[in-house]
Design an enzyme around this catalytic site. Structure first.
Site, PDB file in Angstrom:
ATOM      1  N   HIS A  45       0.748  -1.079  -0.187  1.00 44.59           N
ATOM      2  CA  HIS A  45      -0.036  -0.083   0.071  1.00 44.59           C
ATOM      3  C   HIS A  45       0.674   1.375   0.009  1.00 44.59           C
ATOM      4  O   HIS A  45       1.184   2.062   1.006  1.00 44.59           O
ATOM      5  CB  HIS A  45      -0.859   0.029   1.176  1.00 44.59           C
ATOM      6  CG  HIS A  45      -2.199  -0.921   1.031  1.00 44.59           C
ATOM      7  ND1 HIS A  45      -2.957  -1.582   2.177  1.00 44.59           N
ATOM      8  CD2 HIS A  45      -2.736  -1.402  -0.169  1.00 44.59           C
ATOM      9  CE1 HIS A  45      -3.793  -2.374   1.588  1.00 44.59           C
ATOM     10  NE2 HIS A  45      -3.486  -2.344   0.500  1.00 44.59           N
ATOM     11  N   HIS A 128     -10.061  -4.536   4.740  1.00 43.68           N
ATOM     12  CA  HIS A 128      -8.944  -4.552   4.200  1.00 43.68           C
ATOM     13  C   HIS A 128      -8.441  -5.867   3.599  1.00 43.68           C
ATOM     14  O   HIS A 128      -9.031  -6.806   4.160  1.00 43.68           O
ATOM     15  CB  HIS A 128      -7.989  -4.303   5.671  1.00 43.68           C
ATOM     16  CG  HIS A 128      -6.672  -4.325   5.208  1.00 43.68           C
ATOM     17  ND1 HIS A 128      -5.792  -5.231   4.975  1.00 43.68           N
ATOM     18  CD2 HIS A 128      -5.845  -2.865   5.265  1.00 43.68           C
ATOM     19  CE1 HIS A 128      -4.602  -4.629   4.865  1.00 43.68           C
ATOM     20  NE2 HIS A 128      -4.481  -3.394   4.927  1.00 43.68           N
ATOM     21  N   GLU A 130      -5.884  -7.685   3.643  1.00 42.57           N
ATOM     22  CA  GLU A 130      -5.338  -8.931   4.457  1.00 42.57           C
ATOM     23  C   GLU A 130      -6.663  -9.554   5.143  1.00 42.57           C
ATOM     24  O   GLU A 130      -6.523 -10.738   5.287  1.00 42.57           O
ATOM     25  CB  GLU A 130      -4.657  -8.151   5.402  1.00 42.57           C
ATOM     26  CG  GLU A 130      -3.836  -9.340   6.138  1.00 42.57           C
ATOM     27  CD  GLU A 130      -2.767  -8.958   7.388  1.00 42.57           C
ATOM     28  OE1 GLU A 130      -2.192  -7.970   7.222  1.00 42.57           O
ATOM     29  OE2 GLU A 130      -2.668  -9.536   8.506  1.00 42.57           O
ATOM     30  N   THR A 168      -2.044  -8.061  10.589  1.00 34.12           N
ATOM     31  CA  THR A 168      -0.746  -7.994  11.378  1.00 34.12           C
ATOM     32  C   THR A 168      -0.358  -6.506  11.582  1.00 34.12           C
ATOM     33  O   THR A 168       0.558  -6.401  12.095  1.00 34.12           O
ATOM     34  CB  THR A 168       0.215  -8.674  10.026  1.00 34.12           C
ATOM     35  OG1 THR A 168      -0.245  -7.715   8.620  1.00 34.12           O
ATOM     36  CG2 THR A 168       0.213 -10.163   9.831  1.00 34.12           C
ATOM     37  N   CYS A 198       2.593  -7.917  13.522  1.00 34.05           N
ATOM     38  CA  CYS A 198       4.117  -8.431  13.205  1.00 34.05           C
ATOM     39  C   CYS A 198       5.105  -7.430  13.885  1.00 34.05           C
ATOM     40  O   CYS A 198       4.877  -6.387  14.288  1.00 34.05           O
ATOM     41  CB  CYS A 198       4.214  -8.369  11.726  1.00 34.05           C
ATOM     42  SG  CYS A 198       4.491  -6.616  10.961  1.00 34.05           S
ATOM     43  N   SER A 226      -2.679   2.755   3.625  1.00 37.17           N
ATOM     44  CA  SER A 226      -1.611   1.749   4.395  1.00 37.17           C
ATOM     45  C   SER A 226      -2.010   1.900   6.147  1.00 37.17           C
ATOM     46  O   SER A 226      -2.038   2.683   6.741  1.00 37.17           O
ATOM     47  CB  SER A 226      -0.246   2.294   4.443  1.00 37.17           C
ATOM     48  OG  SER A 226       0.593   1.899   5.564  1.00 37.17           O
ATOM     49  N   SER A 227      -2.455   0.366   6.362  1.00 39.56           N
ATOM     50  CA  SER A 227      -3.003   0.295   7.751  1.00 39.56           C
ATOM     51  C   SER A 227      -2.016   0.788   8.899  1.00 39.56           C
ATOM     52  O   SER A 227      -2.116   1.624   9.669  1.00 39.56           O
ATOM     53  CB  SER A 227      -3.651  -0.828   7.923  1.00 39.56           C
ATOM     54  OG  SER A 227      -3.983  -1.287   9.354  1.00 39.56           O
ATOM     55  N   ASN A 228      -0.816   0.195   8.498  1.00 37.11           N
ATOM     56  CA  ASN A 228       0.324   0.356   9.577  1.00 37.11           C
ATOM     57  C   ASN A 228       1.062   1.690   9.820  1.00 37.11           C
ATOM     58  O   ASN A 228       1.170   2.617  10.775  1.00 37.11           O
ATOM     59  CB  ASN A 228       1.379  -0.517   9.431  1.00 37.11           C
ATOM     60  CG  ASN A 228       2.530  -0.262   8.432  1.00 37.11           C
ATOM     61  OD1 ASN A 228       3.433   0.534   8.652  1.00 37.11           O
ATOM     62  ND2 ASN A 228       2.063  -0.590   6.955  1.00 37.11           N
ATOM     63  N   SER A 271       5.585   0.038   4.252  1.00 33.36           N
ATOM     64  CA  SER A 271       5.733   0.108   2.660  1.00 33.36           C
ATOM     65  C   SER A 271       6.145   1.085   2.080  1.00 33.36           C
ATOM     66  O   SER A 271       6.159   1.253   0.800  1.00 33.36           O
ATOM     67  CB  SER A 271       3.990  -0.193   2.379  1.00 33.36           C
ATOM     68  OG  SER A 271       3.371   0.790   2.994  1.00 33.36           O
TER      69      SER A 271
HETATM   70  S1  SF4 Z   1       3.918  -5.194   7.810  1.00 35.97           S
HETATM   71 FE1  SF4 Z   1       5.597  -6.176   6.653  1.00 35.97          FE
HETATM   72  S2  SF4 Z   1       6.498  -7.755   7.822  1.00 35.97           S
HETATM   73 FE2  SF4 Z   1       4.575  -7.136   8.674  1.00 35.97          FE
HETATM   74  S3  SF4 Z   1       3.129  -8.601   7.970  1.00 35.97           S
HETATM   75 FE3  SF4 Z   1       2.920  -6.888   6.645  1.00 35.97          FE
HETATM   76  S4  SF4 Z   1       4.346  -7.109   5.020  1.00 35.97           S
HETATM   77 FE4  SF4 Z   1       4.750  -8.676   6.639  1.00 35.97          FE
END
Ligand code: SF4
Length: 316
Positions: A45, A128, A130, A168, A198, A226-228, A271
């Site tokens: 993303h 999402h 995932e 994750t 993760c 982008s979630s993270n 990402s």
């Molecule tokens: S953030 Fe990166 S390491 Fe974590 S699950 Fe997604 S692709 Fe994998």
């Protein structure tokens, strides 16, 4: 004497092992097979990554039925459900799976607990990719729980056989709050065999937490889907940053954000290529924030092997 205007740079930030592998998978597929290479959904993303790959001949599609019969299709880092694999097989597509191994791990957990007839409470964000992939492994056993507020409406068949799993890339703190509420409701709720959020998501949040209390502004480089990356903005604000903004590119910085600011924190989602962070640091330097310090909370060394189809052949 330290400058009144400084930049704190969170470390770790940017590319994780799963994103690195996914982007390299597409690049190697292009090298080996030539354009066009089809990719289902955004490989990761990030706008810059997607646009750069498009320029090299990658065609991004939403579903397998948009890909010509027999063509080469890469599945994105976020993972896909068995139904998507079946759809690709029906069209005789050649496929390469760039799903992050840490997402695959959650798929395996979902399959295993579904086999044992558990109710699986999957904590994640509705819609999402995932989550769709993981839930698709066992749709009859998985219920999505989209945050603490959603706990109230969760019902299960057997309170003795309930487990939670998660996307994750969630906020660690918010997820723990969701789990706390779930456990209040279902005291025998089981934990996943190992962390589903993760290492990269966790490490980037820990680094932002360490940096944010000193920052008037935290700039998170990352895309809106982008979630993270979005979680990093939330974590920065919760940890005490005066303000926090998500941007794709340095040109999106509003000079007003920096008015009166002494310390600007900078980080990036998992990402995000480092070149985009460099662009932000250069922008800040031009605005007088020339003193750059790194706030390091972990060193990451994890690397994932490429999908089998793209590994160099072992010598006989
Ligand atoms: S953030 Fe990166 S390491 Fe974590 S699950 Fe997604 S692709 Fe994998």
């Amino acid at each position: 004497m330290t400058s009144a205007k400084r930049v704190l740079l969170a470390e770790p930030r940017g590319y994780c092992a799963g994103v690195d592998r996914a982007v390299e998978t597409v690049e190697k597929a292009l090298e080996k097979h030539g354009a066009p290479v089809y990719v289902r959904k955004e490989i990761v993303h990030n706008r810059h990554v997607v646009e750069t790959l498009q320029e090299k001949g990658v065609i991004f599609v939403d579903e397998t039925d948009e890909v010509p019969e027999g063509a080469l299709l890469v599945f994105s880092a976020h993972g896909v459900s068995p139904a998507v694999h079946a759809g690709a097989a029906e069209r005789h597509l050649r496929t390469i799976d760039a799903t992050c191994p840490l997402v695959t791990k959650v798929h395996q957990e979902a399959k295993r607990f579904a086999r044992d007839d558990y109710d699986i409470l999957l904590i994640g964000h509705e819609g999402h990719e995932e989550v769709e992939g993981t839930a698709g492994e066992a749709p009859e056993h998985v219920q999505l729980v989209d945050g603490p507020e959603a706990v109230e409406s969760v019902t299960v068949r057997d309170e003795d056989k309930v487990i939670w799993l998660s996307q994750t890339t969630l906020s660690v703190d918010e997820t723990m709050e969701t789990v706390r509420r779930l456990r209040e409701k279902f005291p025998k709720l089981q934990d996943p065999p190992s962390d589903d959020i993760c290492y990269a998501t966790q490490n980037r949040q820990v680094a932002v937490k360490a940096m944010a209390p000193q920052c008037d502004v935290v700039i998170v480089v990352g895309s809106n889907n982008s979630s993270n990356s979005k979680r990093l903005v939330e974590v920065a604000l919760q940890a005490g940053a005066g303000a926090s903004y998500l941007i794709d590119f340095a040109r999106e910085i509003d000079p007003a954000w920096l008015t009166g600011a002494g310390t600007v924190g900078v980080t990036s989602g998992a990402s995000v290529p480092e070149v985009l962070v460099r662009g932000v640091v250069e922008y800040l330097a031009r605005a007088g924030f020339t003193d750059v310090e790194t706030v390091t909370t972990a060193n990451e060394t994890l690397v994932f092997a490429l999908p089998r189809e793209l590994r160099p052949r072992a010598k006989a």
